[in-house]
Write an enzyme that holds these catalytic residues in place. Structure first.
Site, PDB file in Angstrom:
ATOM      1  N   HIS A 129     -16.211  45.296 -35.590  1.00 48.80           N
ATOM      2  CA  HIS A 129     -17.653  45.489 -35.366  1.00 48.80           C
ATOM      3  C   HIS A 129     -18.457  44.938 -36.541  1.00 48.80           C
ATOM      4  O   HIS A 129     -19.425  44.184 -36.346  1.00 48.80           O
ATOM      5  CB  HIS A 129     -17.937  46.990 -35.169  1.00 48.80           C
ATOM      6  CG  HIS A 129     -19.393  47.330 -35.061  1.00 48.80           C
ATOM      7  ND1 HIS A 129     -20.030  47.508 -33.850  1.00 48.80           N
ATOM      8  CD2 HIS A 129     -20.338  47.512 -36.018  1.00 48.80           C
ATOM      9  CE1 HIS A 129     -21.310  47.788 -34.080  1.00 48.80           C
ATOM     10  NE2 HIS A 129     -21.526  47.802 -35.387  1.00 48.80           N
ATOM     11  N   GLU A 130     -18.065  45.300 -37.750  1.00 54.22           N
ATOM     12  CA  GLU A 130     -18.830  44.853 -38.928  1.00 54.22           C
ATOM     13  C   GLU A 130     -18.763  43.326 -39.069  1.00 54.22           C
ATOM     14  O   GLU A 130     -19.769  42.680 -39.368  1.00 54.22           O
ATOM     15  CB  GLU A 130     -18.311  45.531 -40.208  1.00 54.22           C
ATOM     16  CG  GLU A 130     -18.439  47.059 -40.227  1.00 54.22           C
ATOM     17  CD  GLU A 130     -19.865  47.577 -40.020  1.00 54.22           C
ATOM     18  OE1 GLU A 130     -20.815  46.840 -40.308  1.00 54.22           O
ATOM     19  OE2 GLU A 130     -20.015  48.720 -39.555  1.00 54.22           O
ATOM     20  N   HIS A 133     -21.085  41.516 -36.660  1.00 54.00           N
ATOM     21  CA  HIS A 133     -22.485  41.405 -37.105  1.00 54.00           C
ATOM     22  C   HIS A 133     -22.663  40.104 -37.901  1.00 54.00           C
ATOM     23  O   HIS A 133     -23.683  39.443 -37.808  1.00 54.00           O
ATOM     24  CB  HIS A 133     -22.857  42.573 -38.034  1.00 54.00           C
ATOM     25  CG  HIS A 133     -23.288  43.832 -37.336  1.00 54.00           C
ATOM     26  ND1 HIS A 133     -24.280  43.863 -36.384  1.00 54.00           N
ATOM     27  CD2 HIS A 133     -22.867  45.122 -37.477  1.00 54.00           C
ATOM     28  CE1 HIS A 133     -24.455  45.118 -35.972  1.00 54.00           C
ATOM     29  NE2 HIS A 133     -23.598  45.902 -36.613  1.00 54.00           N
ATOM     30  N   GLU A 193     -26.373  46.140 -32.230  1.00 56.26           N
ATOM     31  CA  GLU A 193     -25.242  47.080 -32.185  1.00 56.26           C
ATOM     32  C   GLU A 193     -24.360  46.793 -30.971  1.00 56.26           C
ATOM     33  O   GLU A 193     -23.136  46.761 -31.071  1.00 56.26           O
ATOM     34  CB  GLU A 193     -25.761  48.519 -32.143  1.00 56.26           C
ATOM     35  CG  GLU A 193     -26.175  49.039 -33.500  1.00 56.26           C
ATOM     36  CD  GLU A 193     -25.060  48.883 -34.515  1.00 56.26           C
ATOM     37  OE1 GLU A 193     -24.019  49.527 -34.369  1.00 56.26           O
ATOM     38  OE2 GLU A 193     -25.219  48.073 -35.443  1.00 56.26           O
TER      39      GLU A 193
END
Ligand SMILES: [Zn+2]
Length: 273
Positions: A129-130, A133, A193
């Site tokens: 997820h990070e 981004h 997100e």
């Protein structure tokens, strides 16, 4: 005094910067920053963080973060994202519940977060997820949006000097990746997100990690961050989830996504046996 707006518009017209597309989702985004500028800021910020935070020497924690991180990195490389990254995975010894990835390929995971993940699969979801981004250039996008929005406001004031302008851009980029320069965190963007959830799950599945771990992990965060505590682990989790809200919509989205990546995961898992 209209310098920045004029500059931004000129660059847009010249097509030097402007709308690009997030390749994994097809979403159009406005970017006034360049990948090189974003990387430079990410690398500099990471060097600062390594100076100010305590780097963990815990063998188990380091081994786990390296093991999962390098597999996620390989999925990112296969998708041709972040070609110039200088990949590095560092564990920080802190009760903070946090993990972040920066342009330039620098990834930090706090021991406070590691205590909450119950498997490599869950860690892969968080790291994926990070990193998503970053591959989606969300920091550059938010800095660009803020620059355009703020330009009008700044027109009535003395124009910012070049250094101040650069600092503002840097802080906007970093805070978008969870590094709170000046202790500020921008309000989260649901679009970003959700995009990071989708792309991060793809990276994790392609690295042989179970996409269903996203559901278990975020449900656990939802259960543990409630109650409005101001100290202890719940407060630490609540601080982190303020930028990554584990609300019903997110969990429903992850439950819908996970089956789509199940086959990818089953296939990829075989090569890591
Ligand atoms: Zn996020």
């Amino acid at each position: 005094m209209k310098t920045y707006l004029t500059l931004a518009l000129s660059l847009l017209m010249l097509g030097m910067v402007g709308c690009t597309t997030v390749s994994e989702t097809g979403r159009r985004q406005l970017l006034l920053t360049s990948p090189a500028e974003e990387s430079q800021q990410g690398l500099a910020a990471f060097a600062d963080i390594k100076q100010s935070e305590k780097v963990s020497t815990d063998a188990k924690a380091n081994t786990q973060v390296q093991r999962v991180g390098t597999r996620i990195r390989d999925s990112v490389i296969k998708s041709h994202a972040m070609p110039d990254a200088q990949w590095e995975f560092v564990v920080f010894d802190s009760d903070q519940v946090n993990a972040f990835a920066l342009p330039g390929g620098k990834v930090g995971v706090y021991t406070g977060l590691l205590k909450l993940v119950s498997s490599d699969d869950e860690l892969a979801i968080v790291m994926g997820h990070e990193i998503a981004h970053v591959t989606s250039r969300h920091g550059g996008e938010r800095a660009s949006q803020a620059t355009l929005a703020n330009t009008a406001g700044q027109l009535g004031q003395a124009a910012l000097g070049a250094t101040q302008y650069s600092d503002t851009t840097k802080n906007l980029i970093l805070s978008a990746y969870g590094v709170g320069a000046q202790g500020t965190l921008l309000a989260y963007s649901r679009t970003h997100e959700s995009e990071a959830d989708t792309i991060g799950m793809k990276f994790a599945a392609e690295a042989g990690y179970d996409p269903r771990a996203a559901v278990t992990f975020w449900k656990k965060m939802a259960a543990q961050s409630g109650g409005g505590q101001t100290s202890g682990i719940s407060a630490m989790i609540a601080k982190w989830t303020s930028t990554h809200p584990p609300d019903a919509e997110r969990i429903a989205n992850l439950e819908k996504l996970a089956p789509k990546y199940q086959a990818v995961y089953e296939q990829a898992k075989l090569q890591y046996k």
